[in-house]
Each structure stands twice: as structure tokens, then as C-alpha cells.
Scaffold this motif. Structure first.
Motif, PDB file in Angstrom:
ATOM      1  N   SER A 198       0.744  -1.215  -0.185  1.00  0.00           N
ATOM      2  CA  SER A 198      -0.088  -0.117   0.030  1.00  0.00           C
ATOM      3  C   SER A 198       0.928   1.261  -0.027  1.00  0.00           C
ATOM      4  O   SER A 198       0.541   2.248  -0.758  1.00  0.00           O
ATOM      5  CB  SER A 198      -1.119   0.087   1.333  1.00  0.00           C
ATOM      6  N   GLU A 199       2.024   1.281   0.605  1.00  0.00           N
ATOM      7  CA  GLU A 199       2.851   2.525   0.987  1.00  0.00           C
ATOM      8  C   GLU A 199       3.461   2.879  -0.417  1.00  0.00           C
ATOM      9  O   GLU A 199       3.867   4.082  -0.546  1.00  0.00           O
ATOM     10  CB  GLU A 199       3.649   2.121   1.976  1.00  0.00           C
ATOM     11  N   THR A 236     -10.068  -2.924  -4.615  1.00  0.00           N
ATOM     12  CA  THR A 236      -8.600  -2.095  -4.247  1.00  0.00           C
ATOM     13  C   THR A 236      -8.866  -1.004  -3.337  1.00  0.00           C
ATOM     14  O   THR A 236      -7.986  -0.913  -2.427  1.00  0.00           O
ATOM     15  CB  THR A 236      -8.178  -1.546  -5.713  1.00  0.00           C
ATOM     16  N   HIS A 239      -9.212  -2.314   0.241  1.00  0.00           N
ATOM     17  CA  HIS A 239      -8.025  -2.692   0.893  1.00  0.00           C
ATOM     18  C   HIS A 239      -6.891  -1.929   0.961  1.00  0.00           C
ATOM     19  O   HIS A 239      -6.097  -1.817   2.329  1.00  0.00           O
ATOM     20  CB  HIS A 239      -7.321  -3.918   0.087  1.00  0.00           C
ATOM     21  N   HIS A 240      -6.583  -0.752   0.159  1.00  0.00           N
ATOM     22  CA  HIS A 240      -5.493   0.040   0.054  1.00  0.00           C
ATOM     23  C   HIS A 240      -5.890   1.584   0.369  1.00  0.00           C
ATOM     24  O   HIS A 240      -5.038   2.203   0.754  1.00  0.00           O
ATOM     25  CB  HIS A 240      -5.060  -0.020  -0.972  1.00  0.00           C
TER      26      HIS A 240
END
Length: 280
Positions: A198-199, A236, A239-240
Motif C-alpha cells: 500500500s505504501e 482495491t 483494501h488500500h
């Protein structure tokens, strides 16, 4: 960790076939645009002036076509420097490229898959680091659609994750490419999305594909986005978090309002995800 993005909202790729119609779009319908720098770096005259009008009106990203990160050819450092000048000239917010290659003693005019090997991870990571050193900024790499997996020693998920970590670069998560590859080669698209760091995700792509056969999807960028891909985009965001997302359409253009409706749908999914986050 707080995620930072080069742009915000919902975007549309700027193509020459759309330029005339896009000049009259109301403010707020498109949050940002994207172009391939190779298509514009040496363009002047009337077209160059028209392009400048767009870069003065919108935030822009560049998505390259010919950096050829996995190529056995030496990295074209003069080309990288030319891209850097273009980015500065038009105040481009970020530069992304495909995790692939398109040259081997000359350009092949297609995006070829890089073998998923430890050796390739290190090779590509070193080339990405060199690009970043020349540009003085982070490169964003995109997971690509591919129709073969030559020399595979690890999964695509492992390969992409290892490259971005080894190179210390960022990720353009193409949701349609994930869907296409998982259908073509096997695998769960949601598991793939969930495994991405994610980052490092800076923005997303979404596009249409063509169903050539039940087990062969072709990433054409020439059709409307399929319902399954919209659902994967929603996952997406769940989740992120909400990520800036761009609609790619390269040919077979519908009426502009149909394209803008897809951009609007990106924004609707983003807003729904934000509401869901706030409700937790």
C-alpha cells in the motif's frame, strides 16, 4: 502510514483524438490527465500550443512507453534526461513506466514480459535506481499485462513486490492488468491486489479489455471497463484506501460523454469507499 499521491481524484488519458472535444469540458469533470512523454516531447507548433493549454489547466502525469527497463540494451540515459526536461517544462507531477522491455538492438514496438527471476529483479532494480538518480525523483512502475511468462521462477506478485522494494521506487497499480493476467495465467485477482504494498502505490489505472476466448483476455484499452474490473477497483479501495485512478482509452473512442461517465463512475466508487471508511 499516511499515503501521499502526486494527484487526486479521477483522471483521463489525453489522446490526440480526444483533444478537440476535451477543450470544452467543464471544470471538475476531470481531475488530472496523463500522456506518454514520447508522443509530445518534440512537438511544437499548433499541436504543441494545444498541449500546453491542457498542461496549464490540469495536473498531469507522464506514463512512458520506451524506457525499456528490462532490456539487455544499455539504458538510454540521454532519453531519460530529455524526459526530465519535458517533466520540468510542463510541471508534470510524476513519471511512470512499464515493468517490461521494448528493445533489443532496436525497438520492438511492443511491451515484452520480463522473466520473473531473482537475477531480473536485481537487473531491473539497478536500472530503475539509475533513472531515479538522473531525474532526481522517484520512478513509478506499472504491473503489465502479458500473454506469456518466460523463465518464470516466482509469481508475478513476488516479482513486482521485490522489484519495487529493491529499487526503492513506487507503484502504478493497473487493476485491469491484474484481472487480465489472473484470468490468462491463473491466480486470484483479489489476492494479487491485496499483496501489493500500500505504501508504494501512487495511482491506479483502469481500462477495458477484449474477451478473445474464455481463457484469453486482451488488454486493448479500446472498450468500456467490464463490471468485474469495476468490482476489483472497489476491492482495491477497500483494501488500500482511496487511490487516484485514471481511465485509459487509446482508440475506438465513444462519445465524450460516455468516457466522462466512466470517469464519473471512478469518482463515485472513490466517494463510496471514503464513506465506508468513515463509517468504520
Amino acid at each position: 502510514m499516511t499515503m501521499t499521491f502526486p494527484v487526486q481524484g479521477a483522471g483521463l488519458g489525453l489522446r490526440r483524438g480526444l483533444m478537440e472535444a476535451l477543450t470544452s469540458v467543464d471544470d471538475g469533470r476531470i481531475d488530472f490527465m496523463e500522456v506518454a512523454p514520447e508522443n509530445w516531447m518534440r512537438i511544437g507548433g499548433r499541436l504543441g500550443k494545444a498541449f500546453r493549454a491542457f498542461t496549464e489547466r490540469y495536473d498531469f502525469l507522464c506514463h512512458g512507453l520506451s524506457l525499456s527497463l528490462g532490456s539487455p540494451d544499455p539504458l538510454d540515459e540521454d532519453f531519460v534526461r530529455e524526459v526530465g526536461r519535458f517533466l520540468r517544462q510542463h510541471n508534470i507531477k510524476a513519471y511512470s513506466e512499464h515493468l517490461s522491455y521494448c528493445s533489443n538492438d532496436g525497438h520492438m514496438y511492443d511491451l515484452m514480459p520480463i522473466p520473473f527471476t531473482e537475477q531480473a529483479v536485481q537487473y531491473v532494480a539497478e536500472r530503475i535506481q539509475r533513472v531515479q538518480d538522473i531525474l532526481g525523483q522517484r520512478l513509478i512502475i506499472e504491473n503489465v499485462s502479458a500473454y506469456a511468462e518466460p523463465g518464470k521462477e516466482m509469481s508475478e506478485v513476488e516479482f513486482v513486490s521485490q522489484v519495487v522494494k529493491a529499487a526503492d521506487c513506487d507503484l502504478l497499480l493497473d487493476v485491469n492488468n491484474v484481472y487480465v493476467n489472473c484470468r490468462n495465467h491463473g491466480g486470484d485477482a483479489r489476492d494479487y491486489i491485496a499483496a501489493m504494498p500500500s505504501e508504494r502505490i501512487r495511482y491506479c489505472h483502469i481500462a477495458g479489455h477484449f474477451d478473445e476466448a474464455p481463457d484469453l483476455l486482451v488488454d486493448t484499452h479500446g472498450m468500456e471497463v467490464k463490471d468485474d474490473v469495476w468490482q476489483l477497483l472497489q476491492f482495491t479501495y477497500q483494501h488500500h484506501g482511496v487511490i487516484p485512478t485514471l481511465l485509459e482509452r487509446d482508440f475506438n473512442f465513444p462519445a465524450l460523454e460516455e468516457l466522462l461517465a466512466e470517469v464519473d463512475l471512478i469518482r463515485q466508487h472513490q466517494q463510496a469507499a471514503l464513506v465506508a471508511e468513515q463509517a468504520v
